[in-house]
Design an enzyme around this catalytic site. Sequence first.
Site, PDB file in Angstrom:
ATOM      1  N   LYS A   1       0.848  -1.197   0.000  1.00 53.93           N
ATOM      2  CA  LYS A   1       0.000   0.000   0.000  1.00 53.93           C
ATOM      3  C   LYS A   1       0.880   1.243   0.000  1.00 53.93           C
ATOM      4  O   LYS A   1       1.839   1.331   0.771  1.00 53.93           O
ATOM      5  CB  LYS A   1      -0.912  -0.020   1.234  1.00 53.93           C
ATOM      6  CG  LYS A   1      -1.916   1.124   1.274  1.00 53.93           C
ATOM      7  CD  LYS A   1      -2.858   0.991   2.466  1.00 53.93           C
ATOM      8  CE  LYS A   1      -3.903   2.098   2.470  1.00 53.93           C
ATOM      9  NZ  LYS A   1      -4.854   1.948   3.597  1.00 53.93           N
TER      10      LYS A   1
ATOM     11  N   SER B   1      -9.521   2.365   2.226  1.00 56.25           N
ATOM     12  CA  SER B   1      -8.462   3.049   1.532  1.00 56.25           C
ATOM     13  C   SER B   1      -7.430   2.113   0.904  1.00 56.25           C
ATOM     14  O   SER B   1      -6.650   2.551   0.077  1.00 56.25           O
ATOM     15  CB  SER B   1      -7.740   3.983   2.505  1.00 56.25           C
ATOM     16  OG  SER B   1      -7.096   3.255   3.526  1.00 56.25           O
TER      17      SER B   1
ATOM     18  N   SER C   1     -10.595   0.230   6.279  1.00 60.29           N
ATOM     19  CA  SER C   1      -9.812   0.285   5.049  1.00 60.29           C
ATOM     20  C   SER C   1      -9.183  -1.037   4.636  1.00 60.29           C
ATOM     21  O   SER C   1      -8.584  -1.125   3.560  1.00 60.29           O
ATOM     22  CB  SER C   1      -8.723   1.349   5.182  1.00 60.29           C
ATOM     23  OG  SER C   1      -9.292   2.629   5.114  1.00 60.29           O
TER      24      SER C   1
END
Lengths: 429, 429
Positions: free
Chosen positions: B77, B146, B170
């Site tokens: 990420k 996210s 997320s």
Amino acid sequence: MTQALYRLHAHTAATMIRDGKLKPSTLMQAYVDRVAELEPTVGAFEAINTEAAIQKANALDRQTPKGLLFGLPIGVKDLIDTVDMPTTYGSPIYANHQSVSDAVCIVHTKAEGGLVLGKTVSTEFAWRNAGKTANPHRLKHTPGGSSSGSAAALAAHMVPLAFGSQTSSSIYRPASFCGVVGYKPSFGMINRVGVKPLADSLDTLGTMGHCVADVALLAAAAGRRHDLVLPSEPIATHPRIGLFRTPQWDHASAETQAIVLECAERLSQSGIRVTTVDSPPAFESLLQAQVTIMEAEAAMSLSDEYSAHRDQCSERLVKAIERGYTIEIDRLFVARNVVRNAIAALEEIFREVDVLLSPPAAGEAPEGLEATGDPMFGRIWSALGNPGLTLPYGHGATGLPIGVLLTGARDQDRAFLHMAQTLEAKLRR
Amino acid sequence: MTQALYRLHAHTAATMIRDGKLKPSTLMQAYVDRVAELEPTVGAFEAINTEAAIQKANALDRQTPKGLLFGLPIGVKDLIDTVDMPTTYGSPIYANHQSVSDAVCIVHTKAEGGLVLGKTVSTEFAWRNAGKTANPHRLKHTPGGSSSGSAAALAAHMVPLAFGSQTSSSIYRPASFCGVVGYKPSFGMINRVGVKPLADSLDTLGTMGHCVADVALLAAAAGRRHDLVLPSEPIATHPRIGLFRTPQWDHASAETQAIVLECAERLSQSGIRVTTVDSPPAFESLLQAQVTIMEAEAAMSLSDEYSAHRDQCSERLVKAIERGYTIEIDRLFVARNVVRNAIAALEEIFREVDVLLSPPAAGEAPEGLEATGDPMFGRIWSALGNPGLTLPYGHGATGLPIGVLLTGARDQDRAFLHMAQTLEAKLRR
């Protein structure tokens, strides 16, 4: 004015500037002169940019004062990122490191008009390996660590305010050794973004200065907590004091013990209720629990440095990291459980008293600059997360400063600071 | 081999490499081909360096396999620092940002032989403003956020393993929307150094993959917790399941509710003890408490960006930060107290059950790439800090994936993962 400007308390200087009685550049010049005089022997700064600081102060001269810290020079522990000055984290690995942004506490400090004068020496990654700084009270003695430079810069009056951070005892110990006020707010009160992490569940940002109102002022600015600003004179509070020897009491020097007891006696005579609070059973293994948590978390936090730059880590650091890596997860959980139980026990205690009185350090600053003294007396409070504040009070057998530690209920910083200001006035000599 | 290499579970591929049955470069090439085919439409990556990844895999071909992740491609990420690839934190402010070190989770991933294939798209600072990523199951639908890119890259089989992080929902939401497994470990389990902070008391690093053994494998490596490695087939555990509707149950779609109830029924029929657990009163205001804590903390965390680069923040972010700044400290304390009470209530519940079963999201991935769906169902668990894991289970009315959420007792990740693996096997269709 008979008093030297560099001896003004920060909140007094701030008021004078606000009232048009003092120019930021005049104040800054006083500190810059002081730095020129004392920094060569004290070594409190890792980086300093006096020219830029004077320029910024000159620019403020032409503005209408606004903000809590308008025109005040600030020392910033070199563990804290600054966009306009390098940040080394006390390590040669980061000798040329320039962060791309300000730490959050610095953003807010600048927004309130504070002027960063320099980066103050931190031990290596805020752990135990000492930096170059000497104790201004006696140059062959340590200023304590890890906020060594901030405490020394304050004691030498090279800045009126400085940031520190504490994971074990890195605000309390240097503040006590250097005879200044060191404030560790409740865990989490001042945002840590932009501060090099050591142990996630312990690292606490704090402030240092020459009186309770000053450390409150910087914390109010850095933490965006304007409700923490104190009046210049205390409003009447009636704290119930608990004399709390802690399980480490027997390790305190005779003078330290005497000073804590004398404080309790003086407060009692001044009409304050003082009771003795026994250390609860949950506190017995608390110090060791803090060591376990810190070593386990810090080893993880410094994995990149250990893995990619081991040759630039001190032997002491390498050993500590390796010790941390060997801590089994179940041992860490036991330690965290000890902390949880102690927090619960302490909450019970704070139903009966408002402020605990205890030693912030074992005694005077030891001789030698290779080590920074024993963090033993701060550890339990770092693990518990309560707000606390050291006040300089007396002197040890050799004449160096000794302080007392006040601790308040967790998250009650506003009330705690007001009470600490009351106690500071009562203990004034 | 009839199955495409890119469909292998990570722990299977790791075993094959270890046994000399698969070369790291062959595996990497399979994923690189997959990226070439699907990335143009999915847009899961913020940065990708296939050439470097192939070179690294080639180098591993010549080595004796060692480490948990030897030769496995990993998606990271883009909130997580990497020393050999840029990190944007999902923001144009950091479009050209190159960190000077690896995040701690990446240090350990690399030490275990993992190969970072690319940085996966994050929403802006892991908050709500969406990135470019599409849901591989239906390109006009959001992958969730996210951790958008990690979930989509997995669903498109462009990597076998990826890192995510969760502050509200997320990991859970994108994993559920994309039909993959998303694991949020206990708060604090995987060290966060080198991960852009959003909300200090909520941010949790986690892992995503295609089965429980895979997410456990990456977490074991990243967290230096080898005790978390699972066997390829589950060992017998007998978890007591609590069907836990949560206070948000009425907001779940009919299919989501039906899927959770069907899971409970199937487990019950397979001999697992399933009871219904009522949401305790302490949970009533928990969702709102999480929102308060997150907004207050995140506003502070992003102070530098807000103050120095506001023109490069999305309007949505600016508004959220400004909302956060207005939160009074007493309101924050009330919210934290709600969380504390809910944690205590949940501890009582975990005396009676081992795993709670609930919805990870309201339903299928909504249409549109401008938003990432409602984080409502993850919020309470992020505030509580318990380990949890989404399993893909069924499909919604329009045919997109829906998952179920398993939650375990805090800090009991090892036992929880074993039980989750048992449940995964029992729920296999």
